[in-house]
Design an enzyme around this catalytic site. Structure first.
Site, PDB file in Angstrom:
ATOM      1  N   HIS A 163       0.832  -1.203   0.000  1.00 54.69           N
ATOM      2  CA  HIS A 163       0.000   0.000   0.000  1.00 54.69           C
ATOM      3  C   HIS A 163       0.860   1.244   0.000  1.00 54.69           C
ATOM      4  O   HIS A 163       0.513   2.252  -0.587  1.00 54.69           O
ATOM      5  CB  HIS A 163      -0.896  -0.015   1.241  1.00 54.69           C
TER       6      HIS A 163
ATOM      7  N   ARG B  46      10.637  -9.340 -13.441  1.00 57.54           N
ATOM      8  CA  ARG B  46      10.717  -7.880 -13.465  1.00 57.54           C
ATOM      9  C   ARG B  46      10.764  -7.244 -12.075  1.00 57.54           C
ATOM     10  O   ARG B  46      11.043  -6.066 -11.941  1.00 57.54           O
ATOM     11  CB  ARG B  46       9.571  -7.282 -14.310  1.00 57.54           C
TER      12      ARG B  46
ATOM     13  N   CYS C 164       1.990  -0.107 -24.746  1.00 56.81           N
ATOM     14  CA  CYS C 164       1.519   0.462 -23.479  1.00 56.81           C
ATOM     15  C   CYS C 164       2.430   0.150 -22.301  1.00 56.81           C
ATOM     16  O   CYS C 164       2.091   0.425 -21.155  1.00 56.81           O
ATOM     17  CB  CYS C 164       0.081   0.042 -23.190  1.00 56.81           C
TER      18      CYS C 164
HETATM   19  C1  PEP Z   1       3.064  -4.604 -19.695  1.00 55.13           C
HETATM   20  O1  PEP Z   1       3.231  -5.771 -19.323  1.00 55.13           O
HETATM   21  O2  PEP Z   1       3.852  -3.995 -20.414  1.00 55.13           O
HETATM   22  C2  PEP Z   1       1.856  -3.867 -19.289  1.00 55.13           C
HETATM   23  C3  PEP Z   1       1.548  -2.715 -19.805  1.00 55.13           C
HETATM   24  O3  PEP Z   1       1.097  -4.412 -18.331  1.00 55.13           O
HETATM   25  P1  PEP Z   1       1.468  -4.472 -16.774  1.00 55.13           P
HETATM   26  O4  PEP Z   1       2.660  -3.595 -16.559  1.00 55.13           O
HETATM   27  O5  PEP Z   1       0.254  -4.013 -16.067  1.00 55.13           O
HETATM   28  O6  PEP Z   1       1.779  -5.913 -16.590  1.00 55.13           O
HETATM   29 MG    MG Z   2       1.649  -6.926 -18.486  1.00 51.95          MG
END
Ligand code: PEP
Ligand code: MG
Length: 759
Positions: A363, A642, A679
């Site tokens: 949070h 990641r 994105c």
């Molecule tokens: C991505 O994986 O690049 C993405 C936009 O989704 P998230 O970061 O929410 O996994």
């Molecule tokens: Mg993703």
């Protein structure tokens, strides 16, 4: 031996000054290994030498004085070879070099091993003996094990207030960086502030009591007061953060309800324990259960329960909470940051956040981002007290923290902050301009939203729509799945706000590092597990409710696009589309009855699992658009978690394989005439923008704070120039080479200052 090792490592962790901790190591090790001498050297890279920092057996006066060049003597040799050296008679070894200060003439047997952290030699630890003998294999492995375990402590040396080396030239301060995970971007300078040490339930010694009624009423009174405190804090928070984020306190209220914690506490009181003991037992049980859960989100809840327990306990023992002196520029440091801690510091004073634990899901991280405060989390294995009261430099882009910086470093960091401010000011002048390249190519810029409608609103006028609405975020701040109507209202407000522009809503993407508090499950390998579409297809009831809510919310508007996360195969798309169709017909029937009109939403998939790279044709025939999730695509292409700080160096957004994959997607999508957006975070990085636009991506979806600088980059280059850069980058075979090359290009553009983040 294992317990000796553990004891030594634990001791190092608890001694705040590194040189003292290392001295203790040499004493303990000398005793444990029954050797005549134990010595530790640390690398001073600037002066290209090893400095003797601790010894038990050599001349103490040599500490901080004796310096051995990186290529000198046996110590230098160990550093160069990066492996242990075990010799029966060091004095007769060809690499032996005599250093009169250390007085080692009487020692012959020598065993030394490098202290290595993340491939860097940080020092050397050695043991010596008067007799001539080769050390046994077990002794060698013990020293290697200890060196490996010490490495992190040594790497974090600067957090101990800098290593003091009392050398001939007086006291020297070493400046090394300490790293955690970037939790919220930005730079901050301030003083580490550790909230007051309060009465702790865990320190309470158990006691029994026969006065049941009295104990129960005392307990209830304490709960009532705690509730009042929480309410006060909630109001305080509400002034600083958006309402939807402040929902976090609902969890506290929920836990305090008589039906949850309270019932069990009162049962214990009836069983003969006093109120504090009963509370301690119940809180302890809950906290243990939460912390033993595998997923990080649920582990975070243990902190909330303990915090809450301490608060109630405080009232039970009538603890008058003194408000600690909060520095004017405070960097909140704590083992784990709770939402209440944040709320207790006036927003004006809070400049940054550092937590020893925590993840992007905590949070605290959610709040920090919503409040726009730089944060670094997961600064592993460090004691908070090492940071409290010290001047700190915090880099929320890279996760770097500098403790007690020397004047020069602080001055240059402050210059960076100033530069960041100026650059932000300069760049933000672009916000209202059109995103068009010098040769007239328009790039659609969309927003990634989900954290807070209130905060994100300020960027809405300058965006072409919403490219990614992360619906899991509102789901995460609830204490149960939100109902269809609740979701409809939420989605409706977004669709209405962007009534003239497309809004891409992603179906629930939980799992991996985004668990739901009320839907816990444990997995060995969550990123390769039950994530995104995999989970929702297994729970059509959840998927259908969400999709129905989205379609209902779009009544009378034609701007809804539905996007499916974590698609790995064609079957998943077909099944999801079948469910979306089913939801659409149901909703349309209802809508028609009420005289409303709903349109079939456009459906797209995220390209973030490498398998889809080879099925773009098949997917194109099923969907209306693609959106590249470069965050996950990078993670899965490179097989690098990641969120794992141990491998964060390997998470390379500019890895040749990643760039070639992105280029492939752009080319195939163009050939198939499928609209495609990027994105992931790469689309918000200046270097990423250059490459993506050059590849042919003409839609990028980014967070609002990046909008201005992305426009800035786009508006200063021609498509042709960007293509030349891309062409060169695609010929390179190493990520670091590509990175350096791109940074240089950005320097030419005057954007060096904003390129702090990313690898
Ligand atoms: C991505 O994986 O690049 C993405 C936009 O989704 P998230 O970061 O929410 O996994
Ligand atoms: Mg993703």
């Amino acid at each position: 031996m294992l317990s000796t090792l553990r004891q030594i490592v634990e001791e190092i962790g608890h001694i705040p000054v590194l040189e003292e901790a290392l001295q203790r190591v040499s004493e303990l090790l000398k005793e444990a290994m029954r050797v005549d001498c134990c010595t530790i050297y640390l690398a001073d890279t600037e002066n290209q030498c090893f400095v003797l920092v601790a010894t038990e057996g050599l001349a103490k006066e040599a500490i901080g004085v004796t310096r051995i060049g990186f290529s000198e003597g046996i110590i230098g040799w160990i550093g160069q070879r990066e492996e242990p050296i075990n010799i029966a008679d060091a004095q007769s070894h060809p690499r032996f070099k005599h250093y009169p200060d250390v007085k080692e003439e009487s020692y012959h047997a020598f065993l030394g091993t490098p202290i290595i952290h993340q491939r860097k030699v940080l020092g050397v630890i050695s043991v010596q003996q008067k007799s001539r003998r080769r050390f046994a294999e077990e002794e060698e492995s013990l020293l290697i094990t200890l060196a490996a375990q010490m490495a992190l402590e040594v790497a974090n040396a600067e957090a101990r207030g800098a290593v003091k080396l009392s050398g001939s030239d007086g006291i020297q301060l070493w400046q090394k960086a300490l790293y955690g995970r970037p939790g919220s971007s930005g730079l901050a300078v301030g003083v580490g502030f550790q909230p007051n040490k309060k009465a702790r339930l865990s320190d309470y010694i158990a006691a029994r009591s026969q006065k049941v009624n009295q104990e129960i009423s005392q307990y209830r009174r304490a709960v009532k007061r705690t509730k009042a405190d929480i309410r006060k804090l909630t109001n305080q928070v509400a002034e600083n953060v958006p309402k939807d984020v402040a929902n976090i306190f609902q969890t506290y209220d929920f836990l305090l309800d008589a039906a949850s914690l309270g019932k069990e506490v009162e049962e214990k009181i009836r069983a003969g324990w006093n109120a504090a003991t009963s509370l301690k037992q119940v809180v302890g049980n809950y906290a243990r259960q939460f912390s033993q859960m595998q997923d990080s989100y649920m582990q975070e809840r243990a902190v909330d329960v303990v915090d809450l327990g301490d608060r109630v306990f405080g009232h039970l023992v009538n603890d008058k909470r003194r408000v600690a002196e909060i520095p004017a520029k405070a960097i909140l440091v704590a083992e784990e940051i709770t939402a209440t801690m944040l709320a207790e510091i006036p927003a004006k004073k809070l400049k940054g956040i550092i937590a020893m634990r925590g993840s992007v899901n905590s949070h605290a991280a959610i709040l920090a981002r919503a409040m726009g405060i730089p944060a670094v989390l997961g600064v592993t294995e460090l004691h908070v007290s090492h940071l409290a009261g010290k001047e700190l430099l915090l880099d929320g882009y890279s996760g770097e923290i500098t403790v007690a910086p020397e004047m020069q470093k602080r001055i240059s960091f402050e210059a960076l902050i100033k530069e960041e401010k100026e650059l932000n000011k300069l760049v933000s002048a672009e916000l209202e301009q059109e995103a068009v390249t010098l040769d007239g190519q328009h790039i659609g810029l969309f927003l990634n939203v989900g954290l807070s409608q209130e905060l994100e609103e300020k960027f809405s006028a300058d965006a072409d729509g919403v490219g990614l609405y992360r619906t899991e975020i509102p789901f995460m701040s609830h204490d149960r799945f939100p109902g269809e109507e609740e979701q409809r209202v939420l989605y409706r407000s977004l669709l209405q706000k962007y009534h003239d522009r497309a809004v891409t809503m992603r179906t629930l993407d939980v799992g991996g590092d985004k668990p739901l508090p009320y839907f816990p499950f444990q997995e060995e390998n969550p990123f390769l597990g039950w994530r995104g579409i995999r989970m929702t297809l297994d729970h059509p009831e959840i998927f259908l409710v969400q999709v129905r809510a989205m379609i209902k919310a779009s009544a009378g508007l034609h701007n809804l696009q539905i996007m499916l996360p974590m698609i790995t195969s064609v079957e998943e798309v077909k099944e999801a589309k079948r469910l979306i169709r089913q939801a659409f017909y149901e909703v349309r029937e209802e809508a028609n009855r009420e005289g409303e009109e709903v349109h079939k939403p456009r459906v797209g998939v995220m390209l973030e699992v490498p398998s889809v790279l080879w099925q773009l044709e098949e997917l194109a025939s099923l969907v209306d658009f693609f959106s590249v999730g470069s965050n996950d695509l990078t993670q899965y292409l490179l097989a690098v978690d990641r969120n794992n700080p141990r491998v964060s160096e390997l998470y390379q957004s500019y890895h040749p394989a990643v760039l070639r994959a992105l280029n492939h997607i752009a080319q195939v999508s163009k050939r198939l005439d499928v609209p495609v957006t990027v994105c992931g975070e790469l689309a918000a990085e200046p270097a990423g923008v250059m490459l993506l636009v050059a590849m042919g991506y003409n839609k990028l979806s980014i967070n609002g704070y990046s909008m201005a600088r992305v426009k800035w980059v786009i508006r200063r280059q021609s498509q042709e120039k960007m293509q030349a850069v891309l062409h060169k980058a695609l010929l390179m075979s190493e990520a670091s080479e590509i990175r350096d090359f791109l940074n240089m290009e950005l320097e030419y553009l005057g954007l060096g200052g904003l390129v702090r983040a990313g690898k």
